[in-house]
Motif scaffolding. Structure first.
Motif, PDB file in Angstrom:
ATOM      1  N   ASP A 161       0.842  -1.206   0.000  1.00 26.20           N
ATOM      2  CA  ASP A 161       0.000   0.000   0.000  1.00 26.20           C
ATOM      3  C   ASP A 161       0.874   1.251   0.000  1.00 26.20           C
ATOM      4  O   ASP A 161       0.613   2.212  -0.737  1.00 26.20           O
ATOM      5  CB  ASP A 161      -0.905  -0.023   1.231  1.00 26.20           C
ATOM      6  N   ALA A 162       1.919   1.227   0.832  1.00 28.49           N
ATOM      7  CA  ALA A 162       2.820   2.380   0.888  1.00 28.49           C
ATOM      8  C   ALA A 162       3.540   2.586  -0.438  1.00 28.49           C
ATOM      9  O   ALA A 162       3.707   3.722  -0.902  1.00 28.49           O
ATOM     10  CB  ALA A 162       3.842   2.179   2.011  1.00 28.49           C
ATOM     11  N   MET A 163       3.951   1.497  -1.079  1.00 25.28           N
ATOM     12  CA  MET A 163       4.616   1.616  -2.378  1.00 25.28           C
ATOM     13  C   MET A 163       3.671   2.180  -3.434  1.00 25.28           C
ATOM     14  O   MET A 163       4.067   3.012  -4.256  1.00 25.28           O
ATOM     15  CB  MET A 163       5.139   0.243  -2.817  1.00 25.28           C
ATOM     16  N   ALA A 164       2.418   1.733  -3.394  1.00 24.27           N
ATOM     17  CA  ALA A 164       1.449   2.209  -4.379  1.00 24.27           C
ATOM     18  C   ALA A 164       1.221   3.708  -4.250  1.00 24.27           C
ATOM     19  O   ALA A 164       1.189   4.440  -5.245  1.00 24.27           O
ATOM     20  CB  ALA A 164       0.131   1.454  -4.219  1.00 24.27           C
ATOM     21  N   HIS A 165       1.048   4.179  -3.018  1.00 27.02           N
ATOM     22  CA  HIS A 165       0.794   5.605  -2.822  1.00 27.02           C
ATOM     23  C   HIS A 165       2.083   6.421  -2.819  1.00 27.02           C
ATOM     24  O   HIS A 165       2.054   7.634  -3.046  1.00 27.02           O
ATOM     25  CB  HIS A 165       0.029   5.831  -1.522  1.00 27.02           C
ATOM     26  N   GLY A 166       3.218   5.752  -2.563  1.00 29.15           N
ATOM     27  CA  GLY A 166       4.497   6.448  -2.589  1.00 29.15           C
ATOM     28  C   GLY A 166       4.945   6.834  -3.987  1.00 29.15           C
ATOM     29  O   GLY A 166       5.941   7.555  -4.144  1.00 29.15           O
ATOM     30  N   MET A 167       4.219   6.378  -5.006  1.00 25.29           N
ATOM     31  CA  MET A 167       4.555   6.747  -6.383  1.00 25.29           C
ATOM     32  C   MET A 167       4.202   8.195  -6.701  1.00 25.29           C
ATOM     33  O   MET A 167       4.687   8.754  -7.679  1.00 25.29           O
ATOM     34  CB  MET A 167       3.801   5.850  -7.378  1.00 25.29           C
ATOM     35  N   LEU A 168       3.307   8.790  -5.894  1.00 30.42           N
ATOM     36  CA  LEU A 168       2.748  10.090  -6.249  1.00 30.42           C
ATOM     37  C   LEU A 168       3.796  11.171  -6.517  1.00 30.42           C
ATOM     38  O   LEU A 168       3.663  11.914  -7.501  1.00 30.42           O
ATOM     39  CB  LEU A 168       1.773  10.557  -5.165  1.00 30.42           C
ATOM     40  N   PRO A 169       4.858  11.337  -5.686  1.00 32.80           N
ATOM     41  CA  PRO A 169       5.840  12.383  -6.007  1.00 32.80           C
ATOM     42  C   PRO A 169       6.472  12.216  -7.377  1.00 32.80           C
ATOM     43  O   PRO A 169       6.605  13.183  -8.132  1.00 32.80           O
ATOM     44  CB  PRO A 169       6.893  12.230  -4.891  1.00 32.80           C
ATOM     45  N   LEU A 179       6.606  -6.949  -7.222  1.00 34.33           N
ATOM     46  CA  LEU A 179       5.538  -6.099  -6.690  1.00 34.33           C
ATOM     47  C   LEU A 179       5.572  -4.720  -7.343  1.00 34.33           C
ATOM     48  O   LEU A 179       4.528  -4.164  -7.708  1.00 34.33           O
ATOM     49  CB  LEU A 179       5.695  -5.979  -5.170  1.00 34.33           C
ATOM     50  N   THR A 180       6.784  -4.175  -7.497  1.00 36.50           N
ATOM     51  CA  THR A 180       6.930  -2.872  -8.151  1.00 36.50           C
ATOM     52  C   THR A 180       6.429  -2.924  -9.586  1.00 36.50           C
ATOM     53  O   THR A 180       5.745  -2.007 -10.066  1.00 36.50           O
ATOM     54  CB  THR A 180       8.406  -2.437  -8.130  1.00 36.50           C
ATOM     55  N   LEU A 181       6.759  -4.006 -10.282  1.00 42.97           N
ATOM     56  CA  LEU A 181       6.309  -4.184 -11.665  1.00 42.97           C
ATOM     57  C   LEU A 181       4.787  -4.177 -11.737  1.00 42.97           C
ATOM     58  O   LEU A 181       4.198  -3.505 -12.601  1.00 42.97           O
ATOM     59  CB  LEU A 181       6.851  -5.502 -12.222  1.00 42.97           C
ATOM     60  N   ALA A 182       4.141  -4.900 -10.845  1.00 39.99           N
ATOM     61  CA  ALA A 182       2.676  -4.964 -10.847  1.00 39.99           C
ATOM     62  C   ALA A 182       2.065  -3.599 -10.592  1.00 39.99           C
ATOM     63  O   ALA A 182       1.102  -3.189 -11.261  1.00 39.99           O
ATOM     64  CB  ALA A 182       2.200  -5.965  -9.792  1.00 39.99           C
ATOM     65  N   ILE A 183       2.614  -2.864  -9.644  1.00 37.73           N
ATOM     66  CA  ILE A 183       2.060  -1.560  -9.279  1.00 37.73           C
ATOM     67  C   ILE A 183       2.285  -0.536 -10.384  1.00 37.73           C
ATOM     68  O   ILE A 183       1.362   0.155 -10.818  1.00 37.73           O
ATOM     69  CB  ILE A 183       2.674  -1.070  -7.951  1.00 37.73           C
TER      70      ILE A 183
END
Length: 282
Positions: A44-52, A184-188
């Motif tokens: 969840d943190a990785m998914a939302h951490g993409m925003l910047p 996981l990064t690839l999927a997100i």
């Protein structure tokens, strides 16, 4: 049966269907390990951490995918550094970076004149705007995800259940963890620009968790998760079409509903088994 088939005869809905199905398979592969290893908070943190990264790339006119990937990698490296160099638990480091990255992204996005639209698109995506190029990208991401899953299957299994035994067997748990995070990064990253971070997270967690209640073998969980994700995609698009709801959010809600239905079904199953089991001495 027109209510069931007519929506998918429309071009953009058909592309949304294929996009959702591809995302479902990718998230089924990666999400199984997220559920088995208890990495839901980190994902969840990785998914939302993409925003910047996405916000900066958008403002500079660069590649959103590259920005998302760099931001996600920075998030992962930050979590790893905090967990190794301080007395804080990993959850604490994840929480701090989660809030920091998300708030930074919102600040950056707020400089855009279309702040509300940009942020809503990031969170919920626009599955009905999937293009042929997006489908090709997702197909490539799926091929890579399958390759990583097959090549590192033994290492992933050992890491998920006993890290020390994995090291003893020479399966290099550190490398396996890194590849798992890369999966996981690839999927997100491959999915977020199509369906938004909320839908990605919903399909990463809900279908594998629902299937894990019924299956013991990891491949069965992956296949079942992909099927449940596909069911959520079809059901969500149909509901969205007929009721006029947001497509991405409806798909995510359908996936979560499938999980709760699975939980209720397992409770009924266990109750029936208990009732059918004869007591000793009778």
């Amino acid at each position: 049966m027109e209510w069931l088939t007519d929506p998918f005869e429309v071009g953009f809905v058909a592309r949304a269907l294929w996009g959702g199905l591809l995302v479902s398979v990718i998230c089924g592969l990666a999400g199984t390990w997220v559920v088995l290893r208890g990495m839901a908070f980190m994902s969840d943190a990785m998914a939302h951490g993409m925003l910047p990264g996405v916000a900066i790339a958008s403002l500079l006119g660069g590649s959103l995918l590259l920005g998302a990937a760099l931001s996600t990698v920075a998030m992962t490296l930050g979590v790893t550094a905090l967990s190794r160099t301080s007395r804080l638990s990993q959850d604490t480091g994840i929480g701090l970076l989660f809030v920091g990255m998300l708030s930074t992204g919102v600040i950056i996005v707020s400089h855009s004149q279309s702040f509300a639209v940009d942020l809503t698109g990031f969170l919920f995506g626009d599955v009905l705007a999937v293009r042929a190029g997006d489908l090709l990208l997702l197909a490539g991401a799926l091929a890579l995800a399958l390759l990583l899953t097959i090549v590192f299957h033994r290492s992933f299994v050992a890491l998920a259940f006993d890290r020390r035994k994995a090291a003893t067997l020479g399966l290099r748990p550190g490398l396996a963890h890194g590849v798992m995070v890369a999966l996981l990064t690839l999927a997100i990253v491959a999915s977020f620009h199509v369906v938004g971070t909320l839908l990605v997270f919903g399909l990463l967690i809900a279908p594998p968790a629902a299937m894990a209640l019924w299956a013991d073998r990891i491949p069965a969980i992956m296949i079942g998760a992909a099927v449940i994700g596909g069911l959520a995609t079809v059901g969500g698009l149909l509901i969205s079409w007929h009721l006029g709801t947001a497509a991405g959010a409806t798909i995510a809600a359908f996936a979560v509903a499938c999980f709760f239905v699975s939980v209720l079904a397992t409770l009924v199953r266990d109750r029936l088994r208990f009732t059918a089991t004869p007591l000793k001495g009778h």
